[in-house]
Design an enzyme around this catalytic site. Structure first.
Site, mmCIF file in Angstrom:
data_model
loop_
_atom_site.group_PDB
_atom_site.id
_atom_site.type_symbol
_atom_site.label_atom_id
_atom_site.label_comp_id
_atom_site.label_asym_id
_atom_site.label_seq_id
_atom_site.Cartn_x
_atom_site.Cartn_y
_atom_site.Cartn_z
ATOM 1 N N SER A 134 35.919 46.502 106.416
ATOM 2 C CA SER A 134 35.168 45.318 106.819
ATOM 3 C C SER A 134 34.733 44.609 105.544
ATOM 4 O O SER A 134 35.539 44.391 104.652
ATOM 5 C CB SER A 134 33.981 45.714 107.709
ATOM 6 O OG SER A 134 33.222 44.588 108.075
ATOM 7 N N TYR A 148 35.669 34.040 107.940
ATOM 8 C CA TYR A 148 35.829 35.427 107.486
ATOM 9 C C TYR A 148 34.785 36.326 108.142
ATOM 10 O O TYR A 148 35.109 37.412 108.635
ATOM 11 C CB TYR A 148 35.698 35.449 105.965
ATOM 12 C CG TYR A 148 36.043 36.761 105.302
ATOM 13 C CD1 TYR A 148 37.359 37.199 105.220
ATOM 14 C CD2 TYR A 148 35.054 37.549 104.722
ATOM 15 C CE1 TYR A 148 37.683 38.401 104.587
ATOM 16 C CE2 TYR A 148 35.361 38.742 104.085
ATOM 17 C CZ TYR A 148 36.680 39.161 104.025
ATOM 18 O OH TYR A 148 36.990 40.349 103.408
ATOM 19 N N LYS A 152 35.271 39.576 110.569
ATOM 20 C CA LYS A 152 34.763 40.877 110.133
ATOM 21 C C LYS A 152 33.650 41.396 111.049
ATOM 22 O O LYS A 152 33.553 42.613 111.286
ATOM 23 C CB LYS A 152 34.277 40.793 108.682
ATOM 24 C CG LYS A 152 35.407 40.596 107.668
ATOM 25 C CD LYS A 152 36.404 41.743 107.675
ATOM 26 C CE LYS A 152 37.400 41.656 106.521
ATOM 27 N NZ LYS A 152 38.362 42.780 106.526
#
Length: 279
Positions: A134, A148, A152
């Site tokens: 992650s 992003y 994640k």
């Protein structure tokens, strides 16, 4: 004890470092990438305990082929490391819908594709370990990282829930939250900036891009040390459900935990006692 590692994104960056350290430690390694010849170049060429095989993690059929190749070569998979990722950087309004979807396709559905392909092997063995990379941005919302962070944060939810699915079959899961390491995530081939331009964001975008570009190769974290730490995690009989890596991420996650507890307390008066009661 020697294990079979299946590593995505092993042609460069952290994936290559993990593969190199695993090979040096005497493990068998299935190192995957879009171009296996680049993977072999990065890892110093062919050897008995290395299989470099093609894998585009956004292609479920390719994931199944890579898993079959791994089992054909080494007979099993002990540790799956979902490492491959890219980075779409920018403010939400300046990221196109196509860019947001592409980010999620690679960074969320990609690891899901590979994990789905590998789980039948791990279940049949009644053993295995799924490690998914992650990010600090998967634990804490980060400026200029909305796409992003979305992917994640999704990975974190996937892995937290997957744990309950697979624990009865002897399969462990670990979420890895690295801070800023020199992993090549910020190189041009991994980073894509927002394709739209909005005047209100123009100055902030220019300033932030300059900062991100200047960080490439200057991040404080040593990826080789992170790779060694991940091998140590994989060697544990009871590995952690979450591994927070790097002083910067440790501090950020601690701050987030304190903030969440404070928000729980702030919600207590209005948030409690909401169960239905009969009149």
């Amino acid at each position: 004890m020697s294990k079979v590692f299946f590593i995505t994104g092993a042609g460069r960056g952290l994936g290559a470092d993990i593969a190199r350290q695993a090979l040096a430690a005497g493990h068998q390694v299935v190192a995957t990438g879009r171009r296996p010849e680049r993977v072999l170049d990065a890892l110093g060429g062919e050897r008995d305990n290395l299989l470099a095989t093609a894998l585009d993690i956004t292609d479920p059929a390719a994931a199944e082929r890579a898993v079959r190749a791994a089992v054909d070569r080494f007979g099993r998979i002990d540790v799956l490391i979902n490492n491959a990722a890219n980075f779409y950087a920018g403010f939400f309004e300046e990221l196109s819908d196509a860019q947001l979807r592409a980010q999620i396709e690679t960074n969320l559905f990609g690891p899901m594709n590979v994990t789905r392909a590998a789980l039948p092997v791990l279940r049949a063995q009644r053993s295995g370990h799924v490690i998914t990379i992650s990010s600090l941005a998967g634990a804490v919302g980060v400026d200029f990282c909305v796409a992003y962070s979305t992917a994640k944060f999704g990975i974190e939810g996937f892995m937290e829930s997957l744990r309950h699915d697979v624990e009865p079959y002897g399969i462990h899961t670990t979420i890895v939250e690295p801070g800023f390491f020199r992993t090549e995530l910020l190189v041009d081939s991994s980073t894509t900036y927002a394709e739209l331009s909005i005047d209100d964001y123009a100055q902030r975008t220019a300033e932030t891009k300059k900062v991100w570009e200047s960080m490439n190769g200057q991040q404080s974290g040593d990826p080789v040390k992170l790779a060694d730490a991940l091998l140590s995690v994989a060697a544990l009989d009871q590995p952690p459900l979450r591994f927070v890596a790097g002083d910067d991420c440790l501090q950020a996650v601690e701050a987030k935990a304190r903030e969440l507890l404070a928000q729980v307390e702030a919600s207590r008066e209005l948030g409690s006692g909401l169960a239905h009661t009969d009149a």
